[in-house]
Design a protein around this motif. Structure first.
Motif, PDB file in Angstrom:
ATOM      1  N   ALA A 137       9.521  10.737  -1.472  1.00 53.56           N
ATOM      2  CA  ALA A 137       8.413  10.878  -0.631  1.00 53.56           C
ATOM      3  C   ALA A 137       8.064   9.518  -0.066  1.00 53.56           C
ATOM      4  CB  ALA A 137       7.543  11.182  -1.703  1.00 53.56           C
ATOM      5  N   MET A 138       8.283   8.229  -0.786  1.00 50.95           N
ATOM      6  CA  MET A 138       8.134   7.129  -0.014  1.00 50.95           C
ATOM      7  C   MET A 138       8.933   6.960   1.183  1.00 50.95           C
ATOM      8  SD  MET A 138       8.439   3.212  -1.793  1.00 50.95           S
ATOM      9  CE  MET A 138      10.282   3.283  -1.871  1.00 50.95           C
ATOM     10  N   MET A 139       9.936   7.272   0.970  1.00 51.76           N
ATOM     11  CA  MET A 139      11.008   6.945   2.325  1.00 51.76           C
ATOM     12  C   MET A 139      10.538   8.000   3.601  1.00 51.76           C
ATOM     13  SD  MET A 139      12.993   4.691   1.253  1.00 51.76           S
ATOM     14  CE  MET A 139      14.183   4.711   2.621  1.00 51.76           C
ATOM     15  N   SER A 140       9.731   8.957   3.204  1.00 52.66           N
ATOM     16  CA  SER A 140       9.470   9.961   4.494  1.00 52.66           C
ATOM     17  C   SER A 140       8.249   9.174   4.921  1.00 52.66           C
ATOM     18  CB  SER A 140       9.693  11.212   4.029  1.00 52.66           C
ATOM     19  OG  SER A 140       8.327  11.692   3.118  1.00 52.66           O
ATOM     20  N   ASP A 141       7.450   8.314   4.116  1.00 58.73           N
ATOM     21  CA  ASP A 141       6.165   7.720   4.640  1.00 58.73           C
ATOM     22  C   ASP A 141       6.343   6.853   5.980  1.00 58.73           C
ATOM     23  OD1 ASP A 141       3.825   6.211   4.884  1.00 58.73           O
ATOM     24  OD2 ASP A 141       3.321   6.586   2.556  1.00 58.73           O
ATOM     25  N   PRO A 142       5.634   7.112   6.974  1.00 56.85           N
ATOM     26  CA  PRO A 142       5.845   6.357   8.302  1.00 56.85           C
ATOM     27  C   PRO A 142       5.323   4.943   7.850  1.00 56.85           C
ATOM     28  CG  PRO A 142       4.780   8.584   8.823  1.00 56.85           C
ATOM     29  CD  PRO A 142       4.739   8.390   7.284  1.00 56.85           C
ATOM     30  N   GLU A 143       4.385   4.888   7.170  1.00 56.20           N
ATOM     31  CA  GLU A 143       3.990   3.389   6.733  1.00 56.20           C
ATOM     32  C   GLU A 143       4.877   2.576   6.156  1.00 56.20           C
ATOM     33  OE1 GLU A 143       0.122   1.065   5.128  1.00 56.20           O
ATOM     34  OE2 GLU A 143       0.202   3.245   4.802  1.00 56.20           O
ATOM     35  N   TRP A 144       5.597   3.438   5.308  1.00 55.58           N
ATOM     36  CA  TRP A 144       6.862   2.562   4.558  1.00 55.58           C
ATOM     37  C   TRP A 144       7.980   2.317   5.689  1.00 55.58           C
ATOM     38  CZ3 TRP A 144       7.524  -0.398   0.610  1.00 55.58           C
ATOM     39  CH2 TRP A 144       8.786  -0.623   0.208  1.00 55.58           C
ATOM     40  N   GLN A 145       8.307   3.246   6.193  1.00 54.44           N
ATOM     41  CA  GLN A 145       9.449   3.061   7.232  1.00 54.44           C
ATOM     42  C   GLN A 145       8.910   1.882   8.409  1.00 54.44           C
ATOM     43  OE1 GLN A 145      12.347   4.232   7.660  1.00 54.44           O
ATOM     44  NE2 GLN A 145      11.856   5.248   5.616  1.00 54.44           N
ATOM     45  N   THR A 146       7.579   1.631   8.720  1.00 50.44           N
ATOM     46  CA  THR A 146       7.367   0.583   9.590  1.00 50.44           C
ATOM     47  C   THR A 146       7.628  -0.821   8.686  1.00 50.44           C
ATOM     48  OG1 THR A 146       5.418   1.944  10.715  1.00 50.44           O
ATOM     49  CG2 THR A 146       5.291  -0.413  10.635  1.00 50.44           C
ATOM     50  N   TYR A 147       7.095  -0.684   7.599  1.00 46.48           N
ATOM     51  CA  TYR A 147       7.467  -1.883   6.655  1.00 46.48           C
ATOM     52  C   TYR A 147       8.927  -2.116   6.668  1.00 46.48           C
ATOM     53  CZ  TYR A 147       8.469  -4.680   2.675  1.00 46.48           C
ATOM     54  OH  TYR A 147       9.160  -5.839   1.997  1.00 46.48           O
TER      55      TYR A 147
ATOM     56  N   ALA B 118       0.884  -1.230   0.031  1.00 43.97           N
ATOM     57  CA  ALA B 118      -0.032  -0.060  -0.019  1.00 43.97           C
ATOM     58  C   ALA B 118       0.778   1.251   0.004  1.00 43.97           C
ATOM     59  CB  ALA B 118      -1.030  -0.127   1.323  1.00 43.97           C
ATOM     60  N   PRO B 119       1.950   1.422   0.932  1.00 44.28           N
ATOM     61  CA  PRO B 119       2.700   2.594   0.844  1.00 44.28           C
ATOM     62  C   PRO B 119       3.508   2.551  -0.456  1.00 44.28           C
ATOM     63  CG  PRO B 119       3.366   1.140   2.466  1.00 44.28           C
ATOM     64  CD  PRO B 119       2.215   0.762   2.099  1.00 44.28           C
ATOM     65  N   GLN B 120       3.895   1.579  -0.856  1.00 42.91           N
ATOM     66  CA  GLN B 120       4.551   1.718  -2.244  1.00 42.91           C
ATOM     67  C   GLN B 120       3.901   1.941  -3.505  1.00 42.91           C
ATOM     68  OE1 GLN B 120       7.221  -1.688  -3.136  1.00 42.91           O
ATOM     69  NE2 GLN B 120       8.930  -0.457  -3.546  1.00 42.91           N
ATOM     70  N   VAL B 121       2.700   1.590  -3.507  1.00 39.41           N
ATOM     71  CA  VAL B 121       2.027   1.990  -4.558  1.00 39.41           C
ATOM     72  C   VAL B 121       1.316   3.318  -4.475  1.00 39.41           C
ATOM     73  CG1 VAL B 121      -0.515   1.258  -5.588  1.00 39.41           C
ATOM     74  CG2 VAL B 121       1.255  -0.533  -5.267  1.00 39.41           C
ATOM     75  N   ARG B 122       1.341   3.774  -3.230  1.00 36.83           N
ATOM     76  CA  ARG B 122       0.926   4.896  -3.160  1.00 36.83           C
ATOM     77  C   ARG B 122       1.748   6.127  -3.601  1.00 36.83           C
ATOM     78  NH1 ARG B 122      -0.896   4.424   1.777  1.00 36.83           N
ATOM     79  NH2 ARG B 122       1.029   4.839   2.961  1.00 36.83           N
ATOM     80  N   HIS B 123       2.893   5.819  -3.492  1.00 38.50           N
ATOM     81  CA  HIS B 123       4.333   6.687  -3.981  1.00 38.50           C
ATOM     82  C   HIS B 123       4.469   6.162  -5.469  1.00 38.50           C
ATOM     83  CE1 HIS B 123       4.118   8.745  -0.192  1.00 38.50           C
ATOM     84  NE2 HIS B 123       4.179   7.871   0.671  1.00 38.50           N
ATOM     85  N   LEU B 124       4.661   5.194  -5.602  1.00 41.82           N
ATOM     86  CA  LEU B 124       5.106   4.881  -7.048  1.00 41.82           C
ATOM     87  C   LEU B 124       4.315   4.295  -8.088  1.00 41.82           C
ATOM     88  CD1 LEU B 124       8.499   2.560  -5.726  1.00 41.82           C
ATOM     89  CD2 LEU B 124       8.375   5.195  -5.932  1.00 41.82           C
ATOM     90  N   GLY B 125       3.022   4.181  -7.861  1.00 44.86           N
ATOM     91  CA  GLY B 125       2.189   3.504  -8.542  1.00 44.86           C
ATOM     92  C   GLY B 125       2.353   2.091  -8.553  1.00 44.86           C
ATOM     93  N   PHE B 126       1.410   1.336  -9.334  1.00 43.50           N
ATOM     94  CA  PHE B 126       1.580  -0.080  -9.507  1.00 43.50           C
ATOM     95  C   PHE B 126       2.906  -0.596 -10.174  1.00 43.50           C
ATOM     96  CE2 PHE B 126      -2.887   0.118  -8.158  1.00 43.50           C
ATOM     97  CZ  PHE B 126      -2.746  -1.069  -7.287  1.00 43.50           C
ATOM     98  N   PRO B 127       3.595  -1.686  -9.973  1.00 43.87           N
ATOM     99  CA  PRO B 127       4.771  -2.043 -10.483  1.00 43.87           C
ATOM    100  C   PRO B 127       4.150  -2.545 -11.844  1.00 43.87           C
ATOM    101  CG  PRO B 127       4.232  -3.746  -8.829  1.00 43.87           C
ATOM    102  CD  PRO B 127       3.315  -2.369  -8.713  1.00 43.87           C
ATOM    103  N   LEU B 128       5.251  -2.359 -12.825  1.00 39.64           N
ATOM    104  CA  LEU B 128       5.116  -3.091 -14.158  1.00 39.64           C
ATOM    105  C   LEU B 128       4.911  -4.488 -13.988  1.00 39.64           C
ATOM    106  CD1 LEU B 128       4.932  -2.597 -17.274  1.00 39.64           C
ATOM    107  CD2 LEU B 128       7.494  -3.031 -17.182  1.00 39.64           C
TER     108      LEU B 128
END
Length: 107
Positions: free
Chosen positions: A69-79, A28-38
């Motif tokens: 932006a993803m790296m600053s997301d607390p949810e991504w940091q938790t992951y 979820a946090p990765q898609v929020r910032h990067l979009g869905f992967p190819l």
């Protein structure tokens, strides 16, 4: 356009656990910032215990901005903390690639 090709080697027997951890906490946090992967793939034969995912960016600056932006997301940091604690990954390789002019990926 660039494609970030990320290849990870997972400890033997831990692929289902790695995929579950990512699905529950990282997707979820990765898609929020990067979009869905190819693509998001794992090996069935050959170089087993391998996980590969491909992310498409306009250029290196777009990649840097979105990943920051993803790296600053607390949810991504938790992951990242959960993944580090789990210790399922052995190593990682990254390549920034560009599609050939005849590739079906839109440039």
């Amino acid at each position: 356009m660039i494609v970030d090709v990320r290849t990870y080697r997972v400890k033997p027997g831990k692929m289902p656990h790695e995929l579950d951890l990512y699905d529950k906490h990282g997707l979820a946090p990765q898609v929020r910032h990067l979009g869905f992967p190819l693509a998001y793939l794992y090996s069935e034969s050959g170089d087993i215990n391998t996980l590969v995912h491909l992310w498409v960016f306009e250029d290196a600056a777009d990649r840097a901005r979105r990943r920051a932006a993803m790296m600053s997301d607390p949810e991504w940091q938790t992951y990242l903390r959960l993944a580090d604690d789990a210790g399922f990954l052995v190593d990682q390789r990254n390549s920034l690639m560009v599609p050939a002019s005849f590739a079906p990926i839109k440039r």
